[in-house]
Design a protein around this motif. Structure first.
Motif, PDB file in Angstrom:
ATOM      1  N   ILE A 219      -3.069  79.334  42.518  1.00 36.40           N
ATOM      2  CA  ILE A 219      -4.253  78.493  42.392  1.00 36.40           C
ATOM      3  C   ILE A 219      -4.482  78.095  40.938  1.00 36.40           C
ATOM      4  N   ALA A 220      -4.320  79.054  40.027  1.00 38.37           N
ATOM      5  CA  ALA A 220      -4.532  78.767  38.614  1.00 38.37           C
ATOM      6  C   ALA A 220      -3.469  77.821  38.070  1.00 38.37           C
ATOM      7  N   VAL A 221      -2.208  78.092  38.381  1.00 39.19           N
ATOM      8  CA  VAL A 221      -1.105  77.269  37.868  1.00 39.19           C
ATOM      9  C   VAL A 221      -1.268  75.814  38.285  1.00 39.19           C
ATOM     10  N   ASN A 222      -1.711  75.579  39.503  1.00 39.06           N
ATOM     11  CA  ASN A 222      -1.815  74.220  40.041  1.00 39.06           C
ATOM     12  C   ASN A 222      -3.232  73.653  40.024  1.00 39.06           C
ATOM     13  N   ASP A 223      -4.183  74.401  39.467  1.00 39.38           N
ATOM     14  CA  ASP A 223      -5.595  73.989  39.460  1.00 39.38           C
ATOM     15  C   ASP A 223      -6.011  73.512  40.853  1.00 39.38           C
ATOM     16  N   GLU A 224      -5.707  74.306  41.855  1.00 39.00           N
ATOM     17  CA  GLU A 224      -5.907  73.872  43.235  1.00 39.00           C
ATOM     18  C   GLU A 224      -7.372  73.642  43.596  1.00 39.00           C
ATOM     19  N   LEU A 225      -8.269  74.470  43.079  1.00 37.13           N
ATOM     20  CA  LEU A 225      -9.673  74.301  43.433  1.00 37.13           C
ATOM     21  C   LEU A 225     -10.268  73.071  42.755  1.00 37.13           C
ATOM     22  N   GLY A 226      -9.883  72.849  41.503  1.00 34.67           N
ATOM     23  CA  GLY A 226     -10.328  71.635  40.834  1.00 34.67           C
ATOM     24  C   GLY A 226      -9.793  70.391  41.516  1.00 34.67           C
ATOM     25  N   GLU A 227      -8.533  70.470  41.961  1.00 35.55           N
ATOM     26  CA  GLU A 227      -7.926  69.335  42.655  1.00 35.55           C
ATOM     27  C   GLU A 227      -8.631  69.074  43.981  1.00 35.55           C
ATOM     28  N   LEU A 228      -9.023  70.138  44.673  1.00 38.24           N
ATOM     29  CA  LEU A 228      -9.761  69.983  45.926  1.00 38.24           C
ATOM     30  C   LEU A 228     -11.090  69.286  45.688  1.00 38.24           C
ATOM     31  N   ALA A 229     -11.823  69.710  44.683  1.00 37.52           N
ATOM     32  CA  ALA A 229     -13.107  69.070  44.379  1.00 37.52           C
ATOM     33  C   ALA A 229     -12.925  67.594  44.045  1.00 37.52           C
ATOM     34  N   ARG A 230     -11.888  67.278  43.264  1.00 33.97           N
ATOM     35  CA  ARG A 230     -11.628  65.877  42.929  1.00 33.97           C
ATOM     36  C   ARG A 230     -11.235  65.073  44.170  1.00 33.97           C
ATOM     37  N   ALA A 231     -10.505  65.708  45.087  1.00 29.47           N
ATOM     38  CA  ALA A 231     -10.111  65.012  46.316  1.00 29.47           C
ATOM     39  C   ALA A 231     -11.319  64.720  47.202  1.00 29.47           C
ATOM     40  N   LEU A 232     -12.254  65.644  47.284  1.00 28.08           N
ATOM     41  CA  LEU A 232     -13.462  65.410  48.077  1.00 28.08           C
ATOM     42  C   LEU A 232     -14.256  64.239  47.513  1.00 28.08           C
ATOM     43  N   ALA A 233     -14.376  64.197  46.182  1.00 29.29           N
ATOM     44  CA  ALA A 233     -15.081  63.075  45.553  1.00 29.29           C
ATOM     45  C   ALA A 233     -14.331  61.764  45.776  1.00 29.29           C
ATOM     46  N   ALA A 234     -12.989  61.813  45.693  1.00 26.56           N
ATOM     47  CA  ALA A 234     -12.191  60.608  45.920  1.00 26.56           C
ATOM     48  C   ALA A 234     -12.331  60.121  47.357  1.00 26.56           C
ATOM     49  N   ALA A 235     -12.368  61.046  48.306  1.00 24.33           N
ATOM     50  CA  ALA A 235     -12.559  60.668  49.707  1.00 24.33           C
ATOM     51  C   ALA A 235     -13.916  60.009  49.907  1.00 24.33           C
ATOM     52  N   GLU A 236     -14.928  60.540  49.252  1.00 25.52           N
ATOM     53  CA  GLU A 236     -16.264  59.950  49.351  1.00 25.52           C
ATOM     54  C   GLU A 236     -16.253  58.505  48.847  1.00 25.52           C
ATOM     55  N   ARG A 237     -15.481  58.240  47.793  1.00 23.46           N
ATOM     56  CA  ARG A 237     -15.422  56.890  47.230  1.00 23.46           C
ATOM     57  C   ARG A 237     -14.628  55.920  48.101  1.00 23.46           C
ATOM     58  N   VAL A 238     -13.560  56.404  48.747  1.00 23.45           N
ATOM     59  CA  VAL A 238     -12.628  55.495  49.405  1.00 23.45           C
ATOM     60  C   VAL A 238     -12.927  55.260  50.875  1.00 23.45           C
ATOM     61  N   LEU A 239     -13.684  56.148  51.512  1.00 29.20           N
ATOM     62  CA  LEU A 239     -13.938  56.006  52.943  1.00 29.20           C
ATOM     63  C   LEU A 239     -14.931  54.881  53.236  1.00 29.20           C
ATOM     64  N   LYS A 240     -14.625  54.098  54.257  1.00 33.47           N
ATOM     65  CA  LYS A 240     -15.545  53.069  54.736  1.00 33.47           C
ATOM     66  C   LYS A 240     -16.750  53.729  55.418  1.00 33.47           C
ATOM     67  N   PRO A 241     -17.866  53.009  55.567  1.00 35.32           N
ATOM     68  CA  PRO A 241     -18.933  53.526  56.435  1.00 35.32           C
ATOM     69  C   PRO A 241     -18.376  53.828  57.825  1.00 35.32           C
ATOM     70  N   GLY A 242     -18.617  55.017  58.296  1.00 42.21           N
ATOM     71  CA  GLY A 242     -18.048  55.455  59.568  1.00 42.21           C
ATOM     72  C   GLY A 242     -16.686  56.098  59.436  1.00 42.21           C
ATOM     73  N   GLY A 243     -16.098  56.056  58.235  1.00 43.36           N
ATOM     74  CA  GLY A 243     -14.810  56.695  58.010  1.00 43.36           C
ATOM     75  C   GLY A 243     -14.915  58.200  58.135  1.00 43.36           C
ATOM     76  N   ARG A 244     -13.816  58.850  58.537  1.00 44.28           N
ATOM     77  CA  ARG A 244     -13.848  60.285  58.840  1.00 44.28           C
ATOM     78  C   ARG A 244     -13.078  61.092  57.797  1.00 44.28           C
ATOM     79  N   LEU A 245     -13.666  62.200  57.384  1.00 45.97           N
ATOM     80  CA  LEU A 245     -13.024  63.163  56.487  1.00 45.97           C
ATOM     81  C   LEU A 245     -12.795  64.453  57.254  1.00 45.97           C
ATOM     82  N   VAL A 246     -11.538  64.935  57.261  1.00 48.15           N
ATOM     83  CA  VAL A 246     -11.182  66.177  57.944  1.00 48.15           C
ATOM     84  C   VAL A 246     -10.426  67.049  56.954  1.00 48.15           C
ATOM     85  N   VAL A 247     -10.901  68.289  56.761  1.00 47.71           N
ATOM     86  CA  VAL A 247     -10.287  69.191  55.788  1.00 47.71           C
ATOM     87  C   VAL A 247      -9.981  70.525  56.454  1.00 47.71           C
ATOM     88  N   VAL A 248      -8.730  70.975  56.317  1.00 54.50           N
ATOM     89  CA  VAL A 248      -8.308  72.276  56.830  1.00 54.50           C
ATOM     90  C   VAL A 248      -8.041  73.190  55.644  1.00 54.50           C
TER      91      VAL A 248
END
Length: 344
Positions: A219-248
């Motif tokens: 996790i530290a080597v790849n900054d995985e948690l920071g990358e996850l947070a950035r991905a959530l913000a990016a998804a919020e920006r790119v999704l259309k109204p009604g667009g779906r976000l699914v995270v496993v």
């Protein structure tokens, strides 16, 4: 850290790889003809293939691992004009989608964590069961796990293992690592796993003693948690109204970030003890799954990697994306791997 499985390498890796919670992912993503979806964690392509088979849609897939991108060629050819695979970080998924002609998309799916293929290849340095160089870099860039082990002071190493591995014996492990590296450099995975196994005792049916420590380093080597947070913000920006976000997700650190992000974005007026309330903005997401969706007993038996998985899903509202600067509050701090820690 998900357990390793039989090798998924080779030309038919995507056929043998078992995507986790696949039916549930498709149900919440609900792909339709003409839509564009982003698979932010391509891996062996299991989700991408299933999405493309479910509807006459397009998939933009991302993976930071050049090996996974190279192995995607047969799948790209199998879906001409419908699948594009790009080497990048999924924290940049909105930029990648825009670059490929989709400034807004209908769905985003993320499968967080190390892939089975990476675990199974000892030379990648992720596995505590297969010998290889102590690397763990998904993209091959930046400091490796061996660099962290060699250069971090004992206290910082203990904090890293505790924060990112939730390992209660982190101080004893860090102490043992420091003693061992004074005798010889720690450069192999099994070398480190043996050091940890002398501190953490486990029974045959329990997880390997090095599981949590290896997770922490990865996790530290790849900054995985920071990358996850950035991905959530990016998804919020790119999704259309009604667009779906699914995270496993596969462990509590990841799931906590996703849960707190979605709760805060779905109920900003109520605030969150993790993220501050944004009084001027109504919700940017609507929760579509009640709590976390977990695998059935049958799936867990058939695919051990699924045992710890949790799925969370939400749909985008018409509200503009919130300021992403508040996401720093979700993340435990990374060690400051500055010049004094870098190999000379």
């Amino acid at each position: 850290m998900p357990p390793s499985r039989p090798s998924d390498t080779g030309p038919d890796a995507a056929e043998r790889h078992i995507p986790v919670l696949l039916a549930e992912v498709l149900a919440h993503l609900s792909p339709k003809d003409g839509e564009v979806h982003v698979d932010g964690t391509f891996g062996a392509g299991g989700y991408s293939r299933a999405i493309l088979d479910a509807a006459d849609c397009r998939v933009i897939a991302i993976d930071r691992d050049p090996t996974a991108v190279a192995a995607s060629a047969p799948l790209v050819l199998a879906y001409p004009g419908r699948l594009a695979v790009t080497q990048d970080r999924f924290g940049n998924l909105d930029q990648v989608a825009a670059m490929l002609g989709a400034p807004q998309v209908d769905g985003v799916v993320l499968d967080i964590g190390v892939s089975s293929m990476q675990l199974d290849e000892g030379e990648r340095g992720f596995s505590f069961r297969r010998d290889g160089p102590l690397d763990m870099r998904m993209s091959g860039e930046g400091p490796s796990a061996a660099d962290y082990v060699a250069r971090l002071p004992e206290a910082e190493l203990a904090n890293l293992i505790y924060r990112f591995g939730e390992e209660r014996q982190s101080r004893g492990i860090a102490r043992a690592i420091v003693r061992a590296r004074e005798e010889a450099p720690i450069v192999r995975t099994l070398q480190l796993a043996d050091i940890i196994a002398k501190v953490v005792r486990s029974k045959p049916h329990e997880p390997h003693p090095a599981t949590r420590s290896f997770q922490a380093l990865r996790i530290a080597v790849n900054d995985e948690l920071g990358e996850l947070a950035r991905a959530l913000a990016a998804a919020e920006r790119v999704l259309k109204p009604g667009g779906r976000l699914v995270v496993v997700t596969f462990h509590s650190l990841e799931d906590r970030i996703v849960k707190n992000f979605l709760n805060a974005r779905a109920k900003p007026a109520a605030g969150s003890r993790h993220l501050p309330a944004v009084e001027s903005l109504p919700p940017s997401f609507r929760l579509v799954a009640r709590g976390a969706v977990e695998p059935t007993e049958a799936e867990s038996r058939a695919n051990p990697r699924a045992r710890s998985a949790k799925l969370r899903a939400a749909s985008r509202t018409e509200v503009p994306a919130h300021d992403a600067s508040d996401l720093d509050a979700l993340l435990p701090p990374l060690p400051d791997f500055d010049a004094r820690h870098r190999p000379h």
